[in-house]
Design a protein around this motif. Structure first.
Motif, mmCIF file in Angstrom:
data_model
loop_
_atom_site.group_PDB
_atom_site.id
_atom_site.type_symbol
_atom_site.label_atom_id
_atom_site.label_comp_id
_atom_site.label_asym_id
_atom_site.label_seq_id
_atom_site.Cartn_x
_atom_site.Cartn_y
_atom_site.Cartn_z
ATOM 1 N N THR A 125 68.390 -44.662 68.284
ATOM 2 C CA THR A 125 68.707 -45.165 67.166
ATOM 3 C C THR A 125 69.331 -45.025 66.029
ATOM 4 N N LEU A 126 68.788 -43.990 65.297
ATOM 5 C CA LEU A 126 69.107 -43.382 64.521
ATOM 6 C C LEU A 126 68.444 -41.878 64.279
ATOM 7 N N PRO A 127 68.550 -41.374 63.022
ATOM 8 C CA PRO A 127 68.090 -39.672 63.230
ATOM 9 C C PRO A 127 66.693 -39.513 62.619
ATOM 10 N N LEU A 128 66.637 -38.233 64.264
ATOM 11 C CA LEU A 128 64.767 -38.217 63.949
ATOM 12 C C LEU A 128 64.906 -37.018 62.034
ATOM 13 N N THR A 129 64.528 -37.482 61.184
ATOM 14 C CA THR A 129 64.430 -36.116 60.135
ATOM 15 C C THR A 129 62.715 -36.027 59.093
ATOM 16 N N HIS A 130 62.645 -35.104 58.115
ATOM 17 C CA HIS A 130 61.447 -35.033 57.658
ATOM 18 C C HIS A 130 61.713 -36.572 56.662
ATOM 19 N N ALA A 131 62.487 -36.980 56.516
ATOM 20 C CA ALA A 131 61.715 -37.446 55.534
ATOM 21 C C ALA A 131 61.849 -39.095 56.074
ATOM 22 N N TYR A 132 62.082 -39.646 57.538
ATOM 23 C CA TYR A 132 61.491 -40.182 58.191
ATOM 24 C C TYR A 132 60.348 -40.549 58.184
ATOM 25 N N ALA A 133 60.224 -38.596 59.413
ATOM 26 C CA ALA A 133 58.159 -38.949 59.025
ATOM 27 C C ALA A 133 58.026 -38.732 57.925
ATOM 28 N N ASP A 134 58.268 -38.720 56.864
ATOM 29 C CA ASP A 134 57.399 -39.018 55.778
ATOM 30 C C ASP A 134 57.267 -40.268 55.660
ATOM 31 N N ALA A 135 58.465 -41.122 55.527
ATOM 32 C CA ALA A 135 58.458 -42.886 55.059
ATOM 33 C C ALA A 135 57.651 -43.249 56.040
ATOM 34 N N LEU A 136 57.222 -42.760 57.584
ATOM 35 C CA LEU A 136 56.077 -43.526 58.972
ATOM 36 C C LEU A 136 55.236 -42.632 57.855
ATOM 37 N N VAL A 137 54.420 -41.908 57.247
ATOM 38 C CA VAL A 137 53.721 -41.962 57.017
ATOM 39 C C VAL A 137 52.865 -42.326 55.705
ATOM 40 N N ASP A 138 53.814 -42.936 54.798
ATOM 41 C CA ASP A 138 52.999 -43.564 53.510
ATOM 42 C C ASP A 138 53.477 -44.635 53.888
ATOM 43 N N GLN A 139 54.125 -45.503 55.036
ATOM 44 C CA GLN A 139 53.833 -46.852 55.505
ATOM 45 C C GLN A 139 52.742 -47.156 56.163
ATOM 46 N N VAL A 140 51.823 -46.508 56.776
ATOM 47 C CA VAL A 140 50.908 -46.464 57.615
ATOM 48 C C VAL A 140 49.793 -46.301 56.903
ATOM 49 N N LEU A 141 49.731 -45.582 56.081
ATOM 50 C CA LEU A 141 48.587 -45.011 55.167
ATOM 51 C C LEU A 141 48.680 -46.257 54.283
ATOM 52 N N ARG A 142 49.578 -46.956 53.492
ATOM 53 C CA ARG A 142 48.720 -47.800 53.141
ATOM 54 C C ARG A 142 48.928 -48.981 53.688
ATOM 55 N N GLY A 143 49.045 -49.610 55.063
ATOM 56 C CA GLY A 143 48.156 -50.652 55.661
ATOM 57 C C GLY A 143 46.851 -49.904 56.151
#
Length: 228
Positions: A205-223
């Motif tokens: 769907t979209l590129p896999l990048t380090h920035a995406y991995a970092d954003a994913l971790v931040d989003q999940v840990l906020r929850g």
């Protein structure tokens, strides 16, 4: 035992001039070493062919020819090309982990900073997913596992579940340390982390990048953060 008490060695019998020397006993070939060389050649051939021609065009006959073995050798060890590819991929993953200094029992680092630890591992996962050496056989096995439930179950048991268990244990440690909410379901938290990563990878769907991995971790840990 003193030198005087030792029995002197019997000298070899003289050989008549021109007589052939007594032949030495030939050393038996090491069957296990030969089998390991064949196994390695088969794995390398399977991964190379899948990367070059795709899974559909890869055949047992082609693997055998590339590896320099008879196809009966392959069928003696594996029931299908999918089974060959699975073992080749598991071997590739194990060697890659070993090259990075890890072992089969390596855990996700626990530095006390959960976000940093998860970002470190997810970034490495992104790099692996973007590496053709891993991506092509991974996609082939994922697709074949859908139509071959036995292969899919073995792939999950041998590779996916152990990897998910590493995440689960790190989440459990964070929960004990109070870094996340005490009612967090570790397995569900892991799926929140790796599920979107695999969804983006498998559907492109979209590129896999380090920035995406970092954003994913931040989003999940906020929850998952502890609530006041």
């Amino acid at each position: 035992m003193s030198p005087e008490s030792q029995t002197p060695e019997t000298p070899p019998a003289p050989t008549a001039p021109g007589a052939p020397a007594t032949p030495r006993k030939a050393k038996a070939p090491d069957a296990s070493r030969r089998s390991e060389r064949s196994r390695r050649a088969i794995f390398d051939a399977a991964l190379a062919l899948v990367s070059e021609t795709g899974y559909a065009k890869t055949t047992v006959e082609g693997i055998a020819a590339r590896a320099g073995v008879g196809k009966q050798t392959i069928y003696r060890w594996w029931p299908s090309k999918a089974a060959v590819l699975l073992d080749a991929f598991l071997d590739l993953a194990a060697r890659a982990n070993e090259a990075l200094g890890g072992t089969a029992e390596s855990e996700i680092p626990d530095t006390g900073d959960l976000a940093a630890d998860l970002k470190y591992v997810l970034r490495a996962t992104v790099d692996e997913m973007n590496d053709p050496a891993f991506e092509v056989p991974s996609r082939a096995l994922a697709a074949e596992g859908i139509v071959d439930p036995d292969l899919g179950a073995r792939f999950t048991e041998a590779l996916l579940e152990p990897q998910l268990a590493y995440y689960t244990r790190r989440i459990e440690a964070a929960r004990r340390a109070g870094d996340i909410a005490p009612d967090t379901d570790p397995r569900l938290a892991v799926e929140l982390l790796v599920g979107p990563l695999h969804h983006r990878w498998i559907h492109r769907t979209l590129p896999l990048t380090h920035a995406y991995a970092d954003a994913l971790v931040d989003q999940v840990l906020r929850g998952l953060a502890p609530r006041p």
